[in-house]
Write an enzyme that holds these catalytic residues in place. Structure first.
Site, short mmCIF file in Angstrom:
data_model
loop_
_atom_site.label_atom_id
_atom_site.label_comp_id
_atom_site.label_asym_id
_atom_site.label_seq_id
_atom_site.Cartn_x
_atom_site.Cartn_y
_atom_site.Cartn_z
N CYS A 50 0.81 -1.23 0.00
CA CYS A 50 0.00 0.00 0.00
C CYS A 50 0.85 1.27 0.00
CB CYS A 50 -0.91 0.01 1.22
SG CYS A 50 -1.52 -1.61 1.70
N ASP A 124 -5.02 2.26 4.97
CA ASP A 124 -6.25 2.79 5.54
C ASP A 124 -6.11 3.97 6.51
OD1 ASP A 124 -6.86 0.44 4.29
OD2 ASP A 124 -8.10 -0.36 5.89
N LYS A 125 -5.35 3.79 7.59
CA LYS A 125 -5.37 4.78 8.66
C LYS A 125 -4.55 6.01 8.34
CE LYS A 125 -7.87 1.77 10.54
NZ LYS A 125 -7.70 0.84 9.43
N CYS A 195 -5.23 -1.92 -1.27
CA CYS A 195 -6.20 -2.98 -1.62
C CYS A 195 -7.17 -2.53 -2.70
CB CYS A 195 -6.97 -3.39 -0.38
SG CYS A 195 -5.95 -4.15 0.88
N GLU A 445 -10.32 -5.02 13.22
CA GLU A 445 -11.19 -5.41 12.11
C GLU A 445 -11.36 -6.93 12.12
OE1 GLU A 445 -9.62 -3.89 8.47
OE2 GLU A 445 -10.16 -1.83 8.94
N SER A 471 -13.40 -4.79 8.05
CA SER A 471 -12.66 -4.32 6.89
C SER A 471 -13.65 -3.83 5.85
CB SER A 471 -11.85 -5.48 6.30
OG SER A 471 -11.42 -5.18 5.00
#
Length: 559
Positions: A50, A124-125, A195, A445, A471
């Protein structure tokens, strides 16, 4: 705005000679120090696809800043891979990292007195964390998402990491061989990028474009597409323009901008994590936003993007269809968005949306008059099990109601063991508690468990509820963010094995079939569990974190 409105204090005048000497030690000249200093917050890390390519993009951002007359100064912060840590103790670190990333970006910018900021983000974060830091600092700045991973190909079909998680359940159920699982594992993630479906990273990337903190059309360019370098360079120019105009994040982060972002999540079938992150960003921005506001926006917003996990396409296909500007144009035309909100380019939402160029014949983003579903995918439920609310993502394929016996698990690992050992039966309601922001800590998650349930063939007959999170790749009748959480004595803590749980999506109800008196009696006998961690970062987080209904932000305790 004076372009050096902050950095004057660290570079100018006789008394700053020692600071200039130290800057010169690493190659900065007098000319460099006379220019505005632009922080480049890089979330590069060598642990996941990522963020793996972000060094390259940060270098291009810096080239753009120099070309536009600024002096870039890059610094790094951390990131945790949700996909790699899923189902392990390490997943507790994911949500905690959001606060630490925001804190570290804020801290470096306050310490180094940067005039403006570009945040280069991936997993994500890192995305909401960057936005939270910008809201706190309120200096000109923007967010650049590193981009989505390309789809993998398995047996002639596009696949993503979601398929691998579900294949684990299929393998456990004897529906997939070990060799097939390995073949899928080897091709699902073909290179750098986050993702591939409309999971949390791509959902929050969409949010950044629609809320106005990322230039519209920039984030959606895939990670390894040659155009991404050009986009990164242009971000360097955009941030200098922002600085010259004096536009601040809190001028962009208005309540209508939040509603635009929520509409974007709803119409793309985005991750339930967007609820948590937008609530957190609203708290940091001083904007009133409640969990039930997501329901209101979702109800008036049709589902328009046919994206995984419930749909057919991956995030890279959105770019091929014309990108997020096409989605913005649909929302504008459908009167689901406020076109007057401001973006970092200086143009309004409407001006950016009206510049969209849709690819003829694309099938990813459907027409307004033929939505995939009349309302968006986010559903907020209340009831005696969730007085502060909880979140489900409904794609339209799920059954609208469920009634079944509670199967109680005090951790994700215990539930996963039960699923893979075939101890969960059709009709059951899997309850995973003490996984909330405080109780986890870190609100893990549950993709491992939810994907295993689907892989076992139980996705249509089993429900799951938790005070943890899901998720963005989760699908099925799964309800998360149950608040108050078990560790705070929320009603979920009072459930017993076999209690009848009733879920009604249309009525937006989550309840246990117990009288108020019986529930009160059980809660009166409840004792708070011992914290899982007595010292260190998790202990500090558990002591400071707020409810999921408040975005699970950390707040100092006021006495």
């Amino acid at each position: 705005m004076d372009p050096k409105h902050r950095s004057h204090g660290i570079t100018d005048g006789r008394d700053r000679a020692p600071a200039r000497a130290m800057f010169k030690a690493i190659g900065f000249s007098d000319s460099d120090l006379r220019q505005p200093l632009i922080g480049v917050a890089n979330t590069w890390i060598e642990t996941m696809p990522c963020n793996f390519h972000l060094r390259r993009l940060a270098a291009k951002v810096k080239e753009g800043i120099r070309a536009a007359g600024g002096t870039p100064m890059e610094f790094n912060t951390i990131a945790i891979s949700d996909g790699e840590t899923m189902g392990t103790e390490g997943m507790r670190a994911s949500l905690v990292s959001r606060e630490i990333i925001a804190d570290s970006i804020e801290l470096v910018c306050r310490g180094q007195m940067f005039d403006a900021l570009v945040c280069v983000v991936g997993c994500d974060k890192t995305i909401p964390a960057a936005a939270m830091a910008l809201a706190r600092l309120n200096i000109p700045g923007l967010v650049l998402y590193g981009g989505t991973i390309a789809a993998g190909s398995y047996k002639g079909k596009d696949v993503t990491i979601q398929d691998v998680f579900e294949a684990v359940g299929a393998n456990a159920a004897g529906k997939m061989t070990d060799a097939e699982l390995l073949d899928l594992e080897n091709v699902a993630c073909p290179g750098a990028g986050a993702c591939g479906g409309q999971y949390t990273a791509n959902t929050m990337s969409t949010v950044m474009e629609l809320i106005g903190l990322s230039p519209m059309g920039f984030n959606g360019v895939p990670a390894m597409d040659p155009r991404k370098d050009e986009v990164a360079f242009r971000c360097g120019q955009v941030v200098l323009d922002l600085l010259k105009r004096g536009t601040l994040p809190r001028q962009i982060l208005t309540r209508p901008a939040f509603d635009n972002a929520i509409a974007g999540v709803a119409c793309t079938g985005g991750s339930t994590n967007a609820v948590l992150h937008l609530l957190a960003l609203a708290r940091e921005s001083g904007i009133p936003l409640a969990i039930d506001d997501f329901q209101k926006v979702s109800e008036r917003t049709p589902l328009l993007a046919d994206l995984k996990p419930a749909g057919r396409f991956v995030a890279a296909d959105v770019d091929k269809a014309g990108g997020i500007p096409v989605i913005a144009k649909r929302l504008l035309d459908g009167k689901c968005a406020d076109g007057s909100t401001l973006t970092v380019t200086g143009r309004t939402f409407a001006e950016e949306a009206n510049a969209a160029v849709e690819t003829p014949g694309q099938q990813v983003i459907v027409a307004l008059d033929h939505p995939l579903k009349a309302t968006g995918g986010l559903v907020i439920l209340h009831g005696n099990l969730a007085p502060e609310g909880c979140v489900a993502k409904i794609s339209g394929h799920e059954r609208p109601s469920h009634r079944g016996p509670a199967r109680i698990f005090e951790s994700e690992e215990d539930a996963m063991t039960a699923v893979t050992a075939k101890q969960i039966k059709p009709g059951d309601v899997v309850v995973i508690r003490n996984e909330g922001p405080k109780g986890g800590p870190g609100m893990r998650e549950m993709l491992g468990v939810t994907a295993a349930i689907v892989g076992e063939g139980l996705g249509e007959s089993v429900a799951l509820l938790t005070d943890g999170r899901f998720s963005g790749a989760t699908r099925g009748l799964m309800i998360g963010h149950v608040a108050p959480e078990a560790a705070l004595g929320g009603p979920i803590a009072a459930l017993h094995e076999g209690d009848a749980i009733h879920i009604d999506v249309k009525q937006r109800v989550l309840e246990v079939e117990l009288s108020d008196a019986a529930l009160r009696q059980r809660l009166a006998a409840w004792k708070a569990p011992e914290p899982r961690y007595a010292t260190g970062v998790f202990a500090k987080y558990a002591a400071l974190v707020s409810s999921a209904a408040e975005g699970a932000i950390t707040r100092p305790r006021m006495h």
